[in-house]
Design an enzyme around this catalytic site. Sequence first.
Site, short mmCIF file in Angstrom:
data_model
loop_
_atom_site.label_atom_id
_atom_site.label_comp_id
_atom_site.label_asym_id
_atom_site.label_seq_id
_atom_site.Cartn_x
_atom_site.Cartn_y
_atom_site.Cartn_z
N ASN A 60 0.98 -1.15 -0.07
CA ASN A 60 0.02 -0.20 0.07
C ASN A 60 0.89 1.19 -0.07
OD1 ASN A 60 -1.88 2.12 0.49
ND2 ASN A 60 -2.13 1.40 2.83
N LYS A 75 0.13 4.31 -0.28
CA LYS A 75 -0.61 5.31 0.28
C LYS A 75 -0.38 6.46 -0.47
CE LYS A 75 0.38 3.42 4.80
NZ LYS A 75 0.06 3.63 6.37
N HIS A 98 -9.34 0.57 4.68
CA HIS A 98 -8.22 0.91 5.43
C HIS A 98 -8.29 1.81 6.78
CE1 HIS A 98 -4.02 2.10 6.32
NE2 HIS A 98 -3.67 1.27 5.88
N GLU A 145 -6.79 4.29 7.89
CA GLU A 145 -6.59 5.68 7.51
C GLU A 145 -7.75 6.16 6.91
OE1 GLU A 145 -2.99 5.41 5.76
OE2 GLU A 145 -1.92 4.88 7.56
N GLU A 198 -5.25 -5.53 10.51
CA GLU A 198 -4.07 -4.52 10.67
C GLU A 198 -4.51 -3.59 12.19
OE1 GLU A 198 -2.14 -3.25 6.99
OE2 GLU A 198 -3.94 -1.83 7.05
N GLY A 215 2.72 2.10 10.75
CA GLY A 215 3.31 2.90 10.50
C GLY A 215 4.08 3.66 11.86
N SER A 217 3.50 -2.60 10.43
CA SER A 217 5.02 -2.33 10.65
C SER A 217 5.72 -3.80 9.91
CB SER A 217 5.58 -2.12 11.91
OG SER A 217 4.98 -0.59 12.14
C1 PEP Z 1 -0.83 -0.15 5.85
O1 PEP Z 1 -0.69 1.00 5.60
O2 PEP Z 1 -1.57 -0.85 5.46
C2 PEP Z 1 0.47 -0.46 6.91
C3 PEP Z 1 0.34 -1.67 7.40
O3 PEP Z 1 1.43 0.33 6.99
P1 PEP Z 1 2.83 -0.02 7.78
O4 PEP Z 1 3.37 -1.13 7.24
O5 PEP Z 1 3.79 1.36 7.27
O6 PEP Z 1 2.82 -0.41 9.12
#
Ligand code: PEP
Length: 258
Positions: A12, A14, A98, A100, A170, A176, A216
């Site tokens: 992803n 973003k 997601h 976000e 997630e 992040g 992460s």
């Molecule tokens: C994501 O945006 O779906 C995500 C898991 O981000 P990160 O790997 O940066 O934690």
Amino acid sequence: MHSKRKPVIAGNWKMFNTTGEAVELVQALIPLTAHLPEREIVICPPFTALSTVKPLLAGSNIKLGAQNVHWEEKGAYTGEISPAMLKDAGCEYIIIGHSERRQYFAETDENVNRKLKATLAVKLIPIICVGESLSEREAGITSTVISRQIKIGLADLSPEQATSIIIAYEPIWAIGTGRTATAGDANAICAFIRLTITGMLGTSIADSMRIQYGGSVKPDNIDELISSSDIDGALVGGASLKATDFARIAAFTATTAK
Ligand code: PEP
């Protein structure tokens, strides 16, 4: 990871990468992933880069996805993009719900369900994101939250409609932040998700559905995560922006499923 479920690693991106930067990243990634045909590898660039990146992926192991979609087919919805438009741009996957989008753009479980149905209607593969916040985890309501997200998000689907769906677990506190759920904790929630799906759609759909972990994920933790029995892949944010890191994640080595 279960031997019957093909592992799926999705990046992803973003709101990162101009068209030129996207081309550079894809050109670096293609040779690094050429030896991994047994894995499903997906990148989800911003909308603006989709059509430019698509022809570069021809003959590669990498598939194209989008990060969001609107549920209507067409109409006066300024700023929105329909499933058919994403298909036309060459997408095969769409990330839906997601955290976000839930946090900053008021995405609800009901809207996730609308987007899911619209995505399935044009035969694209939805990646449905679910996950609890830190305060929800600390309040001990993780399973209540996930169960609500799954039950409303996947409501009113037939088993036939549900076959292609991918779920991404997630935990919001791990996105992040550099904090990863332990493989054991992540696997327990993924197993809970599978159990919830079993109750809704039956054992055969639940057993074949891929469930990713996201939060992460990095080259140094993917092997342990993916070796867990109910984790069938990863949704990768930050580390998907660096070709060597994303390729290493896609090239994971799973030890015997626990
Ligand atoms: C994501 O945006 O779906 C995500 C898991 O981000 P990160 O790997 O940066 O934690």
